[in-house]
Motif scaffolding. Structure first.
Motif, PDB file in Angstrom:
ATOM      1  N   UNK A 160       2.751  -1.630  -9.585  1.00 32.62           N
ATOM      2  CA  UNK A 160       2.656  -0.328  -8.936  1.00 32.62           C
ATOM      3  C   UNK A 160       2.073  -0.436  -7.537  1.00 32.62           C
ATOM      4  N   UNK A 167       4.848  -1.322  -5.442  1.00 29.86           N
ATOM      5  CA  UNK A 167       5.714  -0.136  -5.403  1.00 29.86           C
ATOM      6  C   UNK A 167       5.210   0.862  -4.366  1.00 29.86           C
ATOM      7  N   UNK A 168       3.903   1.082  -4.374  1.00 31.40           N
ATOM      8  CA  UNK A 168       3.308   1.997  -3.396  1.00 31.40           C
ATOM      9  C   UNK A 168       3.503   1.483  -1.971  1.00 31.40           C
ATOM     10  N   UNK A 211       5.190   3.486   1.234  1.00 27.81           N
ATOM     11  CA  UNK A 211       4.705   3.623   2.611  1.00 27.81           C
ATOM     12  C   UNK A 211       5.755   3.143   3.601  1.00 27.81           C
ATOM     13  N   UNK A 235       3.333   7.890  -5.487  1.00 27.05           N
ATOM     14  CA  UNK A 235       3.287   6.587  -6.147  1.00 27.05           C
ATOM     15  C   UNK A 235       1.892   6.094  -6.514  1.00 27.05           C
ATOM     16  N   UNK A 236       0.859   6.758  -6.040  1.00 31.82           N
ATOM     17  CA  UNK A 236      -0.465   6.287  -6.459  1.00 31.82           C
ATOM     18  C   UNK A 236      -1.323   7.361  -7.135  1.00 31.82           C
ATOM     19  N   UNK A 272      -6.961   0.605 -14.894  1.00 29.22           N
ATOM     20  CA  UNK A 272      -6.362   0.291 -13.600  1.00 29.22           C
ATOM     21  C   UNK A 272      -7.143   0.937 -12.473  1.00 29.22           C
ATOM     22  N   UNK A 273      -7.363   0.199 -11.440  1.00 31.06           N
ATOM     23  CA  UNK A 273      -8.066   0.730 -10.277  1.00 31.06           C
ATOM     24  C   UNK A 273      -7.118   1.612  -9.466  1.00 31.06           C
ATOM     25  N   UNK A 274      -7.678   2.578  -8.733  1.00 31.42           N
ATOM     26  CA  UNK A 274      -6.834   3.357  -7.828  1.00 31.42           C
ATOM     27  C   UNK A 274      -6.234   2.451  -6.757  1.00 31.42           C
ATOM     28  N   UNK A 275      -5.132   2.902  -6.189  1.00 28.87           N
ATOM     29  CA  UNK A 275      -4.493   2.144  -5.117  1.00 28.87           C
ATOM     30  C   UNK A 275      -4.832   2.861  -3.817  1.00 28.87           C
ATOM     31  N   UNK A 287     -10.641  -1.462  -4.809  1.00 25.14           N
ATOM     32  CA  UNK A 287     -12.025  -1.368  -5.251  1.00 25.14           C
ATOM     33  C   UNK A 287     -12.558  -2.631  -5.918  1.00 25.14           C
ATOM     34  N   UNK A 298      -3.130   6.843 -10.519  1.00 25.77           N
ATOM     35  CA  UNK A 298      -4.272   5.935 -10.608  1.00 25.77           C
ATOM     36  C   UNK A 298      -5.523   6.515  -9.977  1.00 25.77           C
ATOM     37  N   UNK A 305      -8.747   8.307  -9.524  1.00 23.64           N
ATOM     38  CA  UNK A 305      -9.853   8.794 -10.343  1.00 23.64           C
ATOM     39  C   UNK A 305     -10.823   9.400  -9.348  1.00 23.64           C
ATOM     40  N   UNK A 343      -2.927  -2.417 -11.065  1.00 23.62           N
ATOM     41  CA  UNK A 343      -1.608  -2.516 -11.654  1.00 23.62           C
ATOM     42  C   UNK A 343      -0.743  -3.106 -10.546  1.00 23.62           C
ATOM     43  N   UNK A 403      -5.288   3.642   0.149  1.00 22.10           N
ATOM     44  CA  UNK A 403      -4.600   3.382   1.409  1.00 22.10           C
ATOM     45  C   UNK A 403      -5.613   3.516   2.540  1.00 22.10           C
TER      46      UNK A 403
END
Lengths: 354, 354
Positions: free
Chosen positions: A179, A182-183, A187, B347-348, A338-341, A311, B351, B353, A176, A343
DNA sequence: CTGAAAGCGCTTACAG
DNA sequence: CTGAAAGCGCTTACAG
């Protein structure tokens, strides 16, 4: 006590026994083929429901000679960025697993800097009429007529990495983007003070075509706005020929802005900025994208502070699996996944599996 | 042009043809069963290698009536913490997938505050003699005699979530605890100044038994030492009866340390600290562990700033799969599989999983 | 519209 | 030590 006649058969055979038909007829209604009277069809369907019949997929596969043909179309991994090696790896993983299930995968590639290579490959695909297509729709305008033809031919397609909303894809698998930006801003808000200046950089030959990058920028800016943070954001678009030209441009900007505290690069080309920072010795925080070996090296040296990853391997894997589930298992698939974001820092990158 | 005799058969049948034996004999050597003369065995093995024969797993499964019995032993998800609901979910996912492959899974649970419940379940397992065991070895000393018996009975076992090195487990699947604490410190280093004070909190009735928490602390402290950061770390061990008692203890510490900038809680009980901070209104950064609904709520409200998560669902899933691969597919499995160290923020998290 | 039969690539008694 | 035959739960021509 239980005589042979009462013995419960399993599967299709039991259905046939109860419905007083042959297993061939049961098979017909199971696959919604024609040639069964409405009456017996209803009778059989009722029994299937009663039994909560689950087909034995192994037996099905073993008996069936059918093969499902899939084609994947993604950019080739280039000198400038090895990003696309990851989705390819995921595609190959899925390919290996699906081999047993009668799925055949053909992989074709295009050059991200060459629209014609994209057009050529889409023609190839249409000529081959596969059962399904997985693609990264980098060139939006060129993709559209291709997708229209797929629809005409009833070939389902799935997008990875970037989406084209409204194109009736089977599904989209990727970040996404909004987002994700946004993330990044979230940070940043921990890393700088209210009065600091930061730099946002897009690096791409095709920035105007890359909706992708702009969407991240939107999310990035939105964070500061929504949280009433008045940090000053300088912006730079760089259309590079090579790392060298990026370094020159970054150098020029930095010498004009002595107070820059942090740089956010909106894609995987962050390593070229890192190269400059390392040489110049300037102590500026750096955030960028993607788990590429060149980026990890700078992360490890402390030049890059955070990498955001989504990912890429899994995108390829899931993309192919989505087609399989739709075409073979007839499962329904989520329209957006949506894939995880993630860090990534110097201290956790070695555990990152994507 | 190709007459019937020259037609290449596939699989076991082709091997049999070339070796001039029956398929039953080929099957014997494929499974290393006895009752084949050394001579014909060698001949057949040679052909298998030549052909690079890959058995058809679906046919194998369909024909075989064998079932593999697995037992899992993990803590039950409690009022205090729903952590173990996640690994259970992963176990159930794997169970569903493996059903088709003749794997039967029995799930038993123990109470983390009751050593006897652990002992009782291990006895049950030994009586049932499964083909493999998945366990969370929370009680180290109690686990050891059980594991010894498993070894005697040749029952392979895999650990999830925490490891007991040197116990010859088939594998360990879970976090690298030391590195997990190390990463937390890495985050902290971005968030506080050199002269700030921070608080490290263990919350557990069985702290002394929980090697687990201490290992994270080691990693956490090591980071500051190795990076020559002289941040002052206050430490507190809390053996709570309930959230209320945690809040009281935290309150006492905070009133004695007006300069605290950040709190690091070494496990999922971070929500009880968050509860206090929220009520007291004190503006202190808070880092803790695990994607639990109570934690996510505080994350979303901005009371918890970062949660570190280590894919608990995947731990259960992979644990069961490791046993399957070892027992059924005879694949080799990695002795250690460390989970990624995921950083979750407001913020994440949506998402994430796991 | 319906059914009998062969076959997918293996495993499993059973017989010799 | 070795092989012939039945069967796992389906699909696929083919015949009627």
């Amino acid at each position: 006590m239980v005589n042979k006649k009462d013995t419960v058969l399993s599967g299709i055979r039991e259905i046939a026994r109860r419905a007083k038909v042959s297993i061939a007829t049961v098979d017909r209604v199971l696959h919604k083929r024609t040639g069964v009277s409405a009456k017996t069809k209803d009778r059989i369907n009722k029994i299937i429901a009663d039994l909560d019949y689950q087909p034995n997929l192994m037996a099905r596969r073993l008996a069936s000679r059918k093969v499902t043909r899939l084609i994947t179309l993604i950019p080739k991994s280039s000198e400038e960025s090895s990003f696309w090696a990851a989705p390819l790896k995921g595609i190959e993983q899925a390919e290996t697993e699906l081999l047993q299930f009668g799925v055949n995968v053909v992989k074709v590639f295009f050059d991200q800097d060459d629209i014609e290579s994209f057009n050529k490959q889409t023609k190839y695909i249409l000529k081959n009429k596969p059962d399904g297509v997985l693609l990264a729709p980098s060139f939006l305008e060129q993709a559209k007529p291709f997708l229209r033809q797929c629809k005409n031919l009833k070939i389902p397609f799935v997008f990875i990495n970037s989406d084209i909303p409204g194109e009736e894809s089977l599904c989209y698998i990727g970040p996404n983007l909004y987002k994700s930006g946004y993330l990044a801003a979230n940070l940043v808000s921990y890393l700088v003070n209210k009065t600091d200046e930061i730099l946002l950089v897009h690096i791409s030959k095709e920035i105007d075509n890359h909706y992708h990058l702009l969407r991240k920028e939107e999310g990035f800016r939105a964070y500061f706005k929504e949280n009433h943070l008045s940090i000053k954001i300088i912006k730079s678009d760089i259309r590079p020929k090579d790392n060298h030209s990026v370094e020159r441009e970054i150098g020029a900007i930095l010498s004009g802005n002595k107070n820059l505290k942090l740089i956010f690069v909106t894609n995987s080309r962050v390593s070229s900025v890192a190269g400059y920072l390392k040489k110049s010795g300037r102590d500026i925080l750096l955030i960028g994208y993607d788990y590429l070996s060149e980026n990890i090296e700078f992360l490890n040296e402390g030049v890059i502070n955070f990498l955001i990853c989504q990912k890429p391997v899994e995108q390829g894997y899931r993309g192919l699996m989505a087609l399989y589930r739709h075409l073979v298992l007839k499962d329904s698939v989520e329209q957006q996944y949506f894939m995880p974001i993630d860090i990534i820092t110097k201290e956790n990158y070695s555990f990152y599996r994507n």
